[in-house]
Design a protein around this motif. Structure first.
Motif, mmCIF file in Angstrom:
data_model
loop_
_atom_site.group_PDB
_atom_site.id
_atom_site.type_symbol
_atom_site.label_atom_id
_atom_site.label_comp_id
_atom_site.label_asym_id
_atom_site.label_seq_id
_atom_site.Cartn_x
_atom_site.Cartn_y
_atom_site.Cartn_z
ATOM 1 N N LEU A 143 -47.591 22.800 -20.928
ATOM 2 C CA LEU A 143 -47.584 23.501 -22.211
ATOM 3 C C LEU A 143 -47.047 24.927 -22.073
ATOM 4 O O LEU A 143 -46.785 25.583 -23.085
ATOM 5 C CB LEU A 143 -48.993 23.545 -22.803
ATOM 6 C CG LEU A 143 -49.551 22.218 -23.339
ATOM 7 C CD1 LEU A 143 -50.957 22.425 -23.878
ATOM 8 C CD2 LEU A 143 -48.645 21.649 -24.425
ATOM 9 N N VAL B 82 -44.024 25.633 -24.178
ATOM 10 C CA VAL B 82 -44.063 25.706 -25.640
ATOM 11 C C VAL B 82 -43.640 27.083 -26.155
ATOM 12 O O VAL B 82 -42.796 27.179 -27.069
ATOM 13 C CB VAL B 82 -45.452 25.307 -26.162
ATOM 14 C CG1 VAL B 82 -45.569 25.584 -27.658
ATOM 15 C CG2 VAL B 82 -45.712 23.831 -25.871
ATOM 16 N N ALA C 188 -40.407 27.627 -28.553
ATOM 17 C CA ALA C 188 -40.636 28.073 -29.930
ATOM 18 C C ALA C 188 -39.842 29.340 -30.235
ATOM 19 O O ALA C 188 -39.256 29.484 -31.327
ATOM 20 C CB ALA C 188 -42.127 28.303 -30.154
#
Length: 700
Positions: free
Chosen positions: A83, A86, A90
């Motif tokens: 993760l 991410v 983004a």
């Protein structure tokens, strides 16, 4: 700027490929660093600062590292380390899709760019770092690398699998340490698939050090007002050191060349410069947000930096409050925020631990001079004299601060002066069993250097010929004093060379005053000249071929450790009877970390030198912390009994009480009765403890 950067990158690529890094690892590392860290960090930096704060890609890399670490820690704690991708994904998506943010992809095309000559100066500094690192780390076999490298590797392995981390070489031992750089390397390893060993021993720290050099130039330019000031600040930061006129006796002005020897210092130094750049600029909401992110990452990057920053901010608030007769709100807010992060770091990340650091005035002079020079440092008077000599050495590097005049009252200059004063003060007032209080001085080095350059620029102008003659006098004094061998006993022998310089300094200052002008400039030139010979020796020593280094990891050890890493589960616990770095020494040097480092597993008891339970018991002038016994004799006895006196009960105790599954040792046939032999080479064996210690079926 592109050509110098391209040349440096090419040199680095050749260095890495010629020292064992595969083309695949190098390409993947560069791609992740560029697209996953630096690019999103740069976009955020530009957007949050409105393009007002300098730094470009270097500040963007620092900010990207901060975002990466702060994303990886909760992701790893939740058991989903990937993760970490991410946030950068983004950021890239948002900046590509939102029209108002697309302009930040274009960068600083319209802003004042670094001139070519300055870019080549930065390239030369970074190239020097590449050559030094290649000679002293990259081309050195892993088994002969610097003694602390396995410790760093073990912590990266710990952060790949566990958050919050503990000390991997002592099962269950807390880790009140600045470990965020190891989280960064762990994140990079997770995403790229590059072995932690390659990152620690080769790739990771060079980009951090290179970006720091660029940022020092930019900060020097910001405060000095010209690119020449920035280049000079970088030159003083990296290449000017205190004089050394007595062989074997060094009062360190703390070189910045701890790039790989102390990854925590390197990481903290990189994050700290953008913090200072933000504080010196206009405080917008975006700027405050960027500052909070960097301070959050800095709180676990290196314990020295938040105290240095707090000291600088307190000086700004105090002096400006007295001058303006009111408290400066923005500076007061920054002080409160910094104090909050410092309290959080000390209370949560470090859990109140000090790693052996204590208030101990003159500990530095006792540690650096007492044993070597034979100076009677138990008495106060010699300590005061030697502390004065230390300050004199520092003045040879940073004496230009005396020329600041009224500039010293500016908030920006007060900030760097406060950071510098805190670094010098910590080096004189604090003590640590391993001399780690000097990291405060190293952390302050760029800021003292920038202040010194600004002071020289602010002082009265003198002709270059006059400066050259004065520098030559200083160089001559440094070269001639040792030849004449001035001084008798230990203390006079140490102090006499500096007394000669002091007399020469008085003469030069009087002459300058008589000629009405340039007093500060000629005094600084003389002091700097006195430091030039020692600096030349120090700088040359970093790029001269290293003599064959000592083998610290025995033959066969790495193969056995790597086999265990491949055939065990991440949460398996290993026991070993290997605790001493030099097994033939009379006393045990407990900096033994290569089992936990190369197995990437937690070990019941391996080396304990850097454990809080060891450093917390160490005394500055007593038994060296390296040879202190382990804090839990019962555990150590139970651990070693399984190897020295193998029995079903001894082996079962390790399994039942401590959860041990593997035994890593030298050749020990007696263990085969109670544990299953899984691997053996000419020097080392690996055993697996079965659920029933009586079950010793042969390996398949």
């Amino acid at each position: 700027m592109r050509t110098p950067a391209g040349v440096v990158c090419a040199v680095a690529v050749v260095a890495f490929l010629s020292t064992g890094v595969t083309a695949r690892d190098l390409a993947v590392f560069a791609a992740y660093l560029g697209v996953g860290v630096m690019l999103p960090g740069t976009l955020l930096w530009r957007a949050l600062t409105g393009g007002r704060a300098p730094g470009g890609l270097a500040a963007g890399l620092a900010f990207g590292y901060a975002v990466e670490v702060l994303a990886y820690i909760p992701a790893r704690a939740a058991g989903m380390p990937m993760l970490v991708l991410v946030p950068p994904a983004a950021v890239l998506a948002v900046f590509a899709c939102v029209p108002g943010l697309r302009r930040h992809w274009r960068g600083d095309a319209g802003r004042d760019r670094m001139p070519v000559w300055c870019a080549w100066t930065v390239a030369a500094i970074v190239g020097y770092l590449v050559v030094w690192s290649t000679l002293f780390l990259y081309r050195v076999p892993v088994a002969r690398a610097y003694v602390d490298m396995p410790y760093h590797l073990a912590l990266v392995g710990e952060l790949r699998r566990h958050v919050p981390p503990t000390l991997p070489s002592v099962l269950g031992e807390p880790l009140p340490y600045h470990w965020f750089v190891y989280a960064e390397m762990a994140a990079t390893s997770r995403v790229t698939g590059i072995a932690p060993e390659t990152l620690v021993y080769r790739l990771s720290t060079l980009p951090m050090a290179a970006a720091t050099a660029v940022l020092v130039v930019l900060l020097g330019r910001r405060l000095g007002g010209s690119w020449g000031a920035g280049a000079a600040a970088a030159g003083v930061t990296y290449f000017l050191f205190g004089p050394v006129l007595v062989d074997g006796v060094v009062f360190s002005t703390r070189s910045m060349f701890t790039v790989w020897a102390s990854p925590t210092q390197t990481f903290g130094a990189l994050l700290f410069v953008p913090v200072v750049l933000l504080l010196l600029g206009e405080r917008t909401r975006g700027g405050w947000a960027a500052l909070l992110v960097l301070l959050a990452a800095l709180s676990g990057a290196k314990a020295t930096y938040l105290p240095l920053l707090l000291a600088g901010l307190v000086l700004v608030v105090t002096v400006r409050g007295l001058v303006e007769r009111r408290l400066p709100g923005a500076w007061l807010g920054a002080t409160a925020v910094t104090l909050g992060f410092l309290v959080f770091a000390q209370g949560v990340l470090f859990a109140g631990g000090s790693q052996g650091t204590a208030v101990a005035p003159f500990a530095t002079v006792r540690q650096l001079w007492g044993a070597v020079a034979g100076v009677p440092t138990a008495e106060l008077a010699p300590l005061v004299v030697l502390a004065g000599v230390h300050l004199f050495c520092l003045a040879c590097v940073w004496g230009g601060v005396a020329g600041l005049g009224r500039r010293a009252l500016e908030p920006s200059m007060l900030l760097v002066l406060g950071i510098g004063a805190a670094g010098v003060g910590a080096a004189l007032l604090l003590g640590h069993p391993a001399g780690s209080q000097l990291y405060f001085l190293e952390g302050a080095r760029p800021y003292l250097s920038i202040a010194a350059v600004c002071g020289v620029l602010a002082a009265a102008r003198v002709s270059w010929a006059r400066v050259a003659v004065t520098v030559g006098l200083g160089v001559g004094a440094a070269l001639l004093v040792p030849v004449f061998g001035i001084g008798g006993g230990p203390l006079p022998r140490v102090v006499a060379p500096y007394a000669v310089l002091a007399a020469l300094l008085v003469a030069v200052v009087v002459a300058a005053r008589w000629r009405r002008g340039g007093t500060v400039a000629v005094a600084v030139a003389l002091l700097a000249g006195y430091a030039v010979p020692s600096s030349a020796v120090e700088v040359a020593g970093h790029v001269l071929p290293l003599e064959r280094s000592e083998r610290l990891i025995p033959k066969g050890a790495l193969a056995a450790a790597r086999w265990l890493r491949r055939h065990s589960a991440p949460r398996d616990v290993v026991a070993t009877d290997l605790h001493c770095l030099h097994p033939r020494w009379i006393e045990c040097d407990s900096r033994h970390y290569w089992v936990s480092a190369f197995t990437q597993r937690r070990v019941l008891v391996e080396g304990w030198a850097y454990a809080e339970s060891t450093l917390g018991r160490a005394r500055l002038y007593g038994t060296p912390y390296l040879t202190l016994p382990y804090a839990d004799p019962a555990r150590l006895a139970a651990n070693d009994a399984a190897f020295r006196e193998p029995s079903a009960d001894n082996v079962r105790e390790l399994t039942v009480k401590y959860g041990v599954k593997w035994l890593f040792t030298r050749i020990n046939p007696e263990l085969e009765v109670f544990a299953r032999l899984r691997y053996r080479n000419a020097a080392f064996s690996v055993y697996e403890i079965p659920l029933n210690p009586a079950d010793t079926r042969p390996a398949l």
